[in-house]
Enzyme design. Structure first.
Site, mmCIF file in Angstrom:
data_model
loop_
_atom_site.group_PDB
_atom_site.id
_atom_site.type_symbol
_atom_site.label_atom_id
_atom_site.label_comp_id
_atom_site.label_asym_id
_atom_site.label_seq_id
_atom_site.Cartn_x
_atom_site.Cartn_y
_atom_site.Cartn_z
ATOM 1 C CG HIS A 1 -6.069 -4.358 -6.581
ATOM 2 N ND1 HIS A 1 -6.762 -3.496 -7.391
ATOM 3 C CD2 HIS A 1 -4.613 -4.322 -6.624
ATOM 4 C CE1 HIS A 1 -5.742 -2.704 -8.374
ATOM 5 N NE2 HIS A 1 -4.223 -3.153 -7.382
ATOM 6 C CG ASP B 1 2.060 -5.477 -3.011
ATOM 7 O OD1 ASP B 1 0.583 -5.028 -2.502
ATOM 8 O OD2 ASP B 1 2.987 -5.460 -2.539
HETATM 9 C C1 SDX Z 1 -1.153 -2.553 -3.612
HETATM 10 O O1 SDX Z 1 -4.165 0.485 -6.680
HETATM 11 C C2 SDX Z 1 -3.075 -0.225 -6.981
HETATM 12 O O2 SDX Z 1 -3.072 -0.126 -8.531
HETATM 13 C C3 SDX Z 1 -2.077 -0.330 -6.093
HETATM 14 C C4 SDX Z 1 -1.692 -1.528 -6.222
HETATM 15 C C5 SDX Z 1 -0.007 -1.528 -7.199
HETATM 16 O O3 SDX Z 1 0.824 -1.904 -8.096
HETATM 17 O O4 SDX Z 1 -0.078 0.396 -7.193
HETATM 18 O O5 SDX Z 1 -1.631 -2.758 -6.724
HETATM 19 C C6 SDX Z 1 -0.501 -2.227 -5.342
HETATM 20 O O6 SDX Z 1 -1.418 -2.009 -3.347
HETATM 21 C C7 SDX Z 1 -2.173 -4.190 -4.175
HETATM 22 C C8 SDX Z 1 -2.966 -3.954 -2.385
HETATM 23 C C9 SDX Z 1 -2.302 -3.818 -1.310
HETATM 24 N N1 SDX Z 1 -2.625 -4.412 -0.267
HETATM 25 C C10 SDX Z 1 -2.753 -5.350 0.437
HETATM 26 O O7 SDX Z 1 -2.603 -6.074 0.505
HETATM 27 C C11 SDX Z 1 -3.654 -5.102 1.437
HETATM 28 C C12 SDX Z 1 -5.360 -5.639 2.274
HETATM 29 N N2 SDX Z 1 -5.889 -5.419 1.009
HETATM 30 C C13 SDX Z 1 -6.973 -4.545 1.060
HETATM 31 O O8 SDX Z 1 -6.602 -3.310 2.204
HETATM 32 C C14 SDX Z 1 -7.345 -4.163 0.126
HETATM 33 O O9 SDX Z 1 -8.388 -5.202 -0.377
HETATM 34 C C15 SDX Z 1 -7.458 -2.726 -0.281
HETATM 35 C C16 SDX Z 1 -6.773 -1.558 0.372
HETATM 36 C C17 SDX Z 1 -6.314 -3.732 -1.127
HETATM 37 C C18 SDX Z 1 -8.492 -2.206 -1.265
HETATM 38 O O10 SDX Z 1 -9.271 -1.420 -0.498
HETATM 39 P P1 SDX Z 1 -10.756 -0.671 -0.968
HETATM 40 O O11 SDX Z 1 -10.514 -1.047 -2.020
HETATM 41 O O12 SDX Z 1 -10.717 0.427 -0.284
HETATM 42 O O13 SDX Z 1 -12.356 -1.993 -0.668
HETATM 43 P P2 SDX Z 1 -13.109 -1.913 0.793
HETATM 44 O O14 SDX Z 1 -11.875 -1.793 1.587
HETATM 45 O O15 SDX Z 1 -13.294 -0.968 0.208
HETATM 46 O O16 SDX Z 1 -12.912 -3.491 0.549
HETATM 47 C C19 SDX Z 1 -14.867 -3.760 0.048
HETATM 48 C C20 SDX Z 1 -14.339 -4.911 1.403
HETATM 49 C C21 SDX Z 1 -14.678 -4.874 2.733
HETATM 50 O O17 SDX Z 1 -15.645 -6.092 3.519
HETATM 51 P P3 SDX Z 1 -17.483 -5.096 3.681
HETATM 52 O O18 SDX Z 1 -17.260 -3.713 4.178
HETATM 53 O O19 SDX Z 1 -17.730 -4.520 1.931
HETATM 54 O O20 SDX Z 1 -17.780 -6.157 4.483
HETATM 55 O O21 SDX Z 1 -13.873 -5.992 0.715
HETATM 56 C C22 SDX Z 1 -13.326 -6.456 2.587
HETATM 57 C C23 SDX Z 1 -13.958 -4.990 3.580
HETATM 58 O O22 SDX Z 1 -13.579 -5.561 4.783
HETATM 59 N N3 SDX Z 1 -11.627 -6.927 2.295
HETATM 60 C C24 SDX Z 1 -11.149 -7.217 2.805
HETATM 61 C C25 SDX Z 1 -10.049 -7.413 2.417
HETATM 62 N N4 SDX Z 1 -9.472 -6.363 1.717
HETATM 63 C C26 SDX Z 1 -10.681 -5.907 1.818
HETATM 64 N N5 SDX Z 1 -11.349 -8.565 3.751
HETATM 65 C C27 SDX Z 1 -9.840 -8.998 4.311
HETATM 66 N N6 SDX Z 1 -8.938 -9.182 4.080
HETATM 67 C C28 SDX Z 1 -8.314 -8.596 3.375
HETATM 68 N N7 SDX Z 1 -7.362 -7.982 1.941
#
Ligand code: SDX
Length: 393
Positions: A271, A328
């Protein structure tokens, strides 16, 4: 940074506005709507009450809630002509695309709600969409299932009416199922707002051009559809089912999630704000157990989810990056127990988020926020002379 412009991809460190609606503390995993904790509201309030709180700022008195609900009931008719628009879609259409189109199409049948500026006109547009949106949500599901399109029953509660519109079988009496309706009510409360998430920011920036409420909501629905945002609840179920079909091989999916060359992410984890447990995920995990046992259902997918959560929470890659289950991760298991098809999960998220989107659109307009128009740092070609077609190689 060049000159006075700082680029902040994804606005990770940018505040777009001041807001009095929702408070998040990402480190502690806290969520409050207008100062009330999500735990209290999920336990003690109902969805229409929470919608009123988010939109107007205070928990309604009995009288205020009754008036709000009566004003909504007075607007619960959706023009029959709208069915022709729905008919134009193939059954294979994703319900989110149908919902965003129907939400925009509503404008044609409610011209006085297009662009409102007085609080009185805003109120009428708000009760109109609060009344008609549940009908559109029910219609998108019934279209998929080939069921006749139903209207609600104004004698029922707001969420009970939504449940009836969704599930009433043409040739059977509708039996109110209190467990299902309470579970649905709680799910909607947990999704009702979340400050400046992607779809809410989309509603605010669309509305900042003074585009009307309905079309701003339609833009929010489109943003919510993405699998990184609201679309994740559908993607979580598809991932859990894939793991289940793969003999529960969570390690294979964990390896994919950590492989930088693999675009796969563990859906329902991570998140932008929460670097601790998403409080909504905690409530939903408990609720999933309760709903399944109350409904006397078993769902092996819940065990897959719990197993995956346990592995991920102990994995250094996830621990280092503070990746926890988000809203989710468990919601789809409850939607499924309620008989809602996987493709409808994000539509249910939109139904829950409706009051939050409305609250933010109203707050942005009442505060006369300026039109959203960020700058950029140009990295394209410098000035160059035109080359006539016959001279181009
Ligand atoms: C919702 O914003 C909100 O409030 C949204 C929400 C709402 O109520 O409106 O809460 C609802 O959308 C919840 C999120 C649902 N999405 C998912 O579950 C999809 C999977 N999650 C990821 O795509 C991600 O965690 C996000 C999109 C939710 C957040 O992405 P960020 O903040 O841009 O973080 P990032 O992509 O920069 O990740 C940071 C690190 C990275 O690794 P490094 O480059 O630092 O090595 O964490 C890793 C990412 O690769 N990472 C994950 C991961 N989420 C982050 N690695 C594997 N699996 C994951 N799910």
């Amino acid at each position: 940074t060049t000159g006075m412009i700082t680029i902040d991809p994804g606005f990770k460190n940018t505040g777009s506005c001041e807001s009095a609606i929702t408070f998040l503390n990402g480190e502690k995993g806290m969520l409050r709507y207008r100062g009330y904790s999500i735990e209290d509201l999920a336990e003690k309030a109902d969805f229409l009450e929470v919608a009123y709180l988010l939109i107007f700022g205070e928990l309604p008195t009995k009288e205020q809630l009754k008036t709000f609900h009566n004003d909504i009931k007075a607007e619960s008719h959706v023009d029959e002509e709208m069915k022709k628009i729905l008919d134009g879609f193939p059954k294979s259409a994703h319900p989110m695309g149908v919902l965003s189109s129907l939400t925009s199409a509503l404008i044609a049948f409610n011209p006085s709600s297009v662009n409102v500026s007085s609080e009185k006109d805003m109120y009428h547009a708000i009760v109109r969409i609060m009344a008609k949106f549940p009908v559109l949500v029910a219609w998108t599901m019934r279209k998929k299932k080939g069921l006749p399109l139903d209207y609600g029953d104004d004698n029922l509660g707001y969420v009970e009416n939504l449940h009836k519109m969704m599930f009433k079988r043409p040739n059977k009496d509708y039996k109110t199922n209190k467990i299902a309706i309470d579970a649905l009510d709680k799910l909607l409360i947990l999704h009702a707002d979340h400050e400046q998430n992607c779809s809410t920011s989309t509603v605010r920036i669309t509305g900042s051009s003074h585009a009307g409420l309905f079309v701003s909501l339609s833009a929010g629905i489109s943003a919510l559809w993405g699998p990184l945002h609201g679309g994740a609840n559908q993607a979580v179920l598809e991932m859990l089912e894939a793991i289940d079909e793969d003999d529960g091989d969570t390690q294979k999916y964990m390896a994919k999630a950590k492989d930088k060359d693999d675009p796969f992410r563990l859906m329902g984890f991570g998140h932008r704000v929460y670097k601790n447990f998403d409080p909504r995920a905690k409530i939903l995990k408990k609720s999933a157990d309760e709903v399944l046992s109350d409904l006397g259902l078993e769902d092996p997918i819940l065990d897959v989810a719990k197993g995956l959560e346990k592995v991920a929470l102990e994995d250094p890659y996830f621990v280092d990056r503070k990746l926890y289950p988000n809203v989710d991760f468990y919601s789809g298991i409850i939607y499924r127990a309620l008989g809602i098809p996987t493709e409808m999960f994000t539509v249910m998220f939109a139904m829950g988020r409706l009051p939050g989107w409305i609250a933010h659109w109203r707050e942005m307009r009442l505060r006369n926020e300026p039109i959203g128009r960020p700058r950029q740092v140009y990295i394209g070609k410098t000035s160059r002379p035109f080359v006539p077609l016959k001279k181009r190689k």
